[in-house]
Design an enzyme around this catalytic site. Structure first.
Site, short mmCIF file in Angstrom:
data_model
loop_
_atom_site.label_atom_id
_atom_site.label_comp_id
_atom_site.label_asym_id
_atom_site.label_seq_id
_atom_site.Cartn_x
_atom_site.Cartn_y
_atom_site.Cartn_z
CB SER A 233 160.48 -110.71 -0.95
OG SER A 233 161.55 -109.81 -1.09
CG HIS A 263 159.31 -106.81 -4.37
ND1 HIS A 263 160.52 -106.19 -4.26
CD2 HIS A 263 159.30 -107.75 -3.36
CE1 HIS A 263 161.19 -106.71 -3.24
NE2 HIS A 263 160.47 -107.66 -2.69
CG HIS A 309 163.78 -97.95 -3.90
ND1 HIS A 309 163.78 -98.07 -2.54
CD2 HIS A 309 164.07 -99.18 -4.39
CE1 HIS A 309 164.06 -99.33 -2.22
NE2 HIS A 309 164.25 -100.03 -3.31
NE ARG A 318 170.03 -102.69 -5.08
CZ ARG A 318 168.79 -103.12 -4.86
NH1 ARG A 318 168.58 -104.36 -4.47
NH2 ARG A 318 167.76 -102.32 -5.02
CG ASP A 364 164.28 -104.41 -10.46
OD1 ASP A 364 165.06 -105.36 -10.36
OD2 ASP A 364 163.41 -104.14 -9.62
N1 HAX Z 1 156.83 -93.96 -12.69
C1 HAX Z 1 155.67 -93.28 -12.55
N2 HAX Z 1 155.15 -92.94 -11.36
C2 HAX Z 1 155.85 -93.27 -10.27
C3 HAX Z 1 157.08 -93.94 -10.35
C4 HAX Z 1 157.56 -94.29 -11.62
N3 HAX Z 1 158.69 -94.98 -11.80
N4 HAX Z 1 157.54 -94.13 -9.10
C5 HAX Z 1 156.63 -93.60 -8.27
N5 HAX Z 1 155.60 -93.09 -8.98
C6 HAX Z 1 154.35 -92.52 -8.47
C7 HAX Z 1 153.65 -93.56 -7.62
O1 HAX Z 1 152.92 -94.47 -8.44
C8 HAX Z 1 152.78 -92.69 -6.76
O2 HAX Z 1 151.67 -92.29 -7.53
P1 HAX Z 1 150.19 -92.15 -6.85
O3 HAX Z 1 150.34 -91.06 -5.85
O4 HAX Z 1 149.32 -91.80 -8.01
O5 HAX Z 1 149.88 -93.50 -6.24
C9 HAX Z 1 153.66 -91.47 -6.53
O6 HAX Z 1 154.64 -91.48 -7.58
C10 HAX Z 1 154.37 -91.50 -5.20
O7 HAX Z 1 155.06 -92.72 -5.08
P2 HAX Z 1 156.41 -92.84 -4.22
O8 HAX Z 1 156.08 -92.55 -2.81
O9 HAX Z 1 157.50 -92.08 -4.86
O10 HAX Z 1 156.79 -94.39 -4.41
P3 HAX Z 1 156.24 -95.63 -3.61
O11 HAX Z 1 157.07 -95.79 -2.40
O12 HAX Z 1 154.76 -95.56 -3.43
O13 HAX Z 1 156.52 -96.81 -4.64
C11 HAX Z 1 157.79 -98.02 -6.22
C12 HAX Z 1 157.83 -97.25 -4.91
C13 HAX Z 1 159.13 -98.70 -6.43
C14 HAX Z 1 156.71 -99.13 -6.15
C15 HAX Z 1 157.48 -97.03 -7.36
O14 HAX Z 1 158.52 -96.09 -7.45
C16 HAX Z 1 157.29 -97.73 -8.70
O15 HAX Z 1 156.16 -98.19 -8.99
N6 HAX Z 1 158.36 -97.80 -9.55
C17 HAX Z 1 158.30 -98.51 -10.80
C18 HAX Z 1 158.35 -100.02 -10.56
C19 HAX Z 1 159.72 -100.45 -10.07
O16 HAX Z 1 160.74 -100.05 -10.59
N7 HAX Z 1 159.74 -101.35 -9.07
C20 HAX Z 1 160.99 -101.94 -8.56
C21 HAX Z 1 161.44 -101.34 -7.26
C22 HAX Z 1 162.67 -102.00 -6.75
C23 HAX Z 1 162.31 -103.33 -6.17
O17 HAX Z 1 161.65 -103.48 -5.18
N8 HAX Z 1 162.72 -104.37 -6.81
O18 HAX Z 1 162.40 -105.58 -6.37
#
Ligand code: HAX
Length: 430
Positions: A233, A263, A309, A318, A364
């Site tokens: 964002s 996000h 994250h 937080r 979150d």
């Molecule tokens: N559950 C399962 N798998 C997860 C995971 C989780 N909570 N977090 C990361 N992974 C996986 C990723 O999907 C990725 O898998 P692939 O290689 O198959 O694509 C792998 O672990 C490596 O990912 P990463 O490098 O650790 O994490 P990213 O930087 O790619 O993504 C995310 C960060 C926040 C998007 C990710 O951790 C996620 O999807 N978490 C769950 C959703 C979430 O909580 N989002 C909110 C984040 C905070 C925010 O921005 N709020 O607005």
């Protein structure tokens, strides 16, 4: 202490000079390199932009202007806005001035309600929120003054003017959306005696005899206010603003990114996860049940919402601030207890699976459970709360960028063919 506008006016010449000198003396120094994995992987970790409002370090989490977020948990969101923009917390006089300014601007134009009421009933609250922000763009001072030939040195003043208009109105807009979306009735009027967060709480119309819901809202709005510059964002808002699109356009664009499930929508997903658990196990699951559920989620190809994250490698501070609040106000609440149980089990499961770089909870993972406790149970509304708060950071970043004359964002993209030929050239050379 100086009022916000005066404070900024006094700071900006030195800030501009600092940046000018840095670029002149060190403009060719290398601060980052980009690997093929990063180019294909969302530019993760590439240092390619400046954001002075806050920094997110893997091991400390959010630090706003050199103050860790945990130390700001008792501050009002208005204080945080002043801090984000100027680098200093306001004293009582500067805070009162800012609050008075926001109150004067708080009235929502009637056309906003007419537009929102004309939208289909099943519109997502984030769509309503973005629409309201965008429709108010007609009042942009930045756009009007730009068309009149505003000088570059004055951009920040017009950006601040639009930002204050927007920030002042967002609680009423967002609370009205809640009431329209949930059919609770007409939007409630603002109470000019209340601070920004407490006023938002009362306009939602949620009974609050203890005053703790207002406290939660203040905390929520403070904790979500900013998270440096590269998240979806903030980066989107930054990019759109860099084209000199006015703050209404830029913030609305940022909010569209916040609406995504990876996000800002994650808080909604998290509460679904918690309530599904409660339903399946008829209460707080045992650790073994929870471990099984987490594995089933991962094996089903889903992420565990609220965990992981892009930057953090610790429990999000937080999350900890919300946990402290919940421990004080609703420790025995079943939903809060499930959130606690998830924290006991899920990091171990994620570590065992070995994919997520960060197995710890982000903000979150817990925020929704506290809202739920107070009866705010419309999940698809949660991201709007997040958006009201994050508007503080987006606007602060816009004002600073217009003050510094930040260039239009335009990184270079390359094709897959280009990558293949460059990788192959290196291999041949080696
Ligand atoms: N559950 C399962 N798998 C997860 C995971 C989780 N909570 N977090 C990361 N992974 C996986 C990723 O999907 C990725 O898998 P692939 O290689 O198959 O694509 C792998 O672990 C490596 O990912 P990463 O490098 O650790 O994490 P990213 O930087 O790619 O993504 C995310 C960060 C926040 C998007 C990710 O951790 C996620 O999807 N978490 C769950 C959703 C979430 O909580 N989002 C909110 C984040 C905070 C925010 O921005 N709020 O607005």
């Amino acid at each position: 202490m100086a009022k916000l506008h005066e404070k900024l006016a006094s700071q900006i010449p030195a800030l501009r000079e600092e940046v000018r000198a840095l670029v002149k003396e060190h403009g060719t120094k290398v601060i980052s390199e980009v690997t093929v994995a990063q180019a294909f992987g969302g530019m993760r970790g590439v240092k390619g932009m400046i954001c002075d409002t806050s920094v997110v370090d893997a091991d400390t989490g959010l630090v706003i202007r050199n103050i860790p977020i945990g130390k700001l948990a008792n501050r009002l969101p208005e204080e945080i806005f002043y801090l984000l923009v100027t680098g200093e917390l306001p004293d009582a006089e500067a805070l009162a001035d800012l609050q008075g300014d926001l109150r004067k601007r708080a009235e929502v134009p009637a056309y906003v309600w007419a537009v929102l009421k004309a939208m289909p009933e099943d519109s997502h609250p984030m769509t309503m929120f973005n629409t309201a922000i965008l429709v108010m763009e007609r009042d942009s001072v930045f756009r009007r003054r730009y068309a009149e030939g505003m000088r570059k040195e004055e951009y920040w003043e017009a950006a601040l003017e639009d930002s204050l208009q927007l920030i002042a109105k967002l609680p009423a807009v967002a609370a009205g959306i809640y009431r329209l979306h949930t059919k609770k009735g007409e939007p409630l009027p603002s109470n000019p005696k209340l601070d920004w967060g407490a006023d938002y709480a009362q306009m939602l119309g949620i009974p609050d005899p203890s005053g703790e819901f207002a406290n939660l809202m203040r905390l929520y709005l403070t904790l979500h206010s900013d998270h440096e510059g590269g998240n979806v964002s903030a980066f989107t808002c930054h990019t759109v603003g860099s084209a000199l699109s006015d703050p209404y356009y830029a913030v609305s664009a940022g909010m569209n990114g916040l609406a995504g499930p990876l996000h800002g929508l994650a808080n909604q997903e998290c509460l679904h996860f918690v309530l599904d658990l409660r339903k399946k196990y008829n209460g707080v699951p045992t650790d073994e049940q929870l471990r099984q559920y987490a594995w089933d989620t991962l094996k089903g190809g889903h992420v565990i919402p609220g965990y992981g994250h892009a930057v953090l490698r610790i429990t999000d501070p937080r999350y900890t601030a919300f946990h402290d609040f919940g421990g004080r106000v609703c420790a025995s609440d079943e939903v809060f207890r499930i959130v606690d149980a998830i924290f006991r089990i899920v990091p171990g499961v994620l570590r065992e699976q070995g994919k997520a770089k960060d197995p710890w909870p982000n903000v979150d993972a817990i925020s929704g459970s506290l809202l739920y406790h107070f009866g705010l149970t419309t999940f698809d509304y949660y991201t709007v709360l997040f958006g009201v708060s994050r508007a503080l950071g987006m606007c602060a970043q816009l004002v600073i960028n217009r003050a510094l004359g930040t260039a239009i964002t335009r990184p270079k993209s390359v094709s897959t063919e280009w990558i293949k030929s460059n990788v192959n050239t290196e291999r041949r050379a080696a």
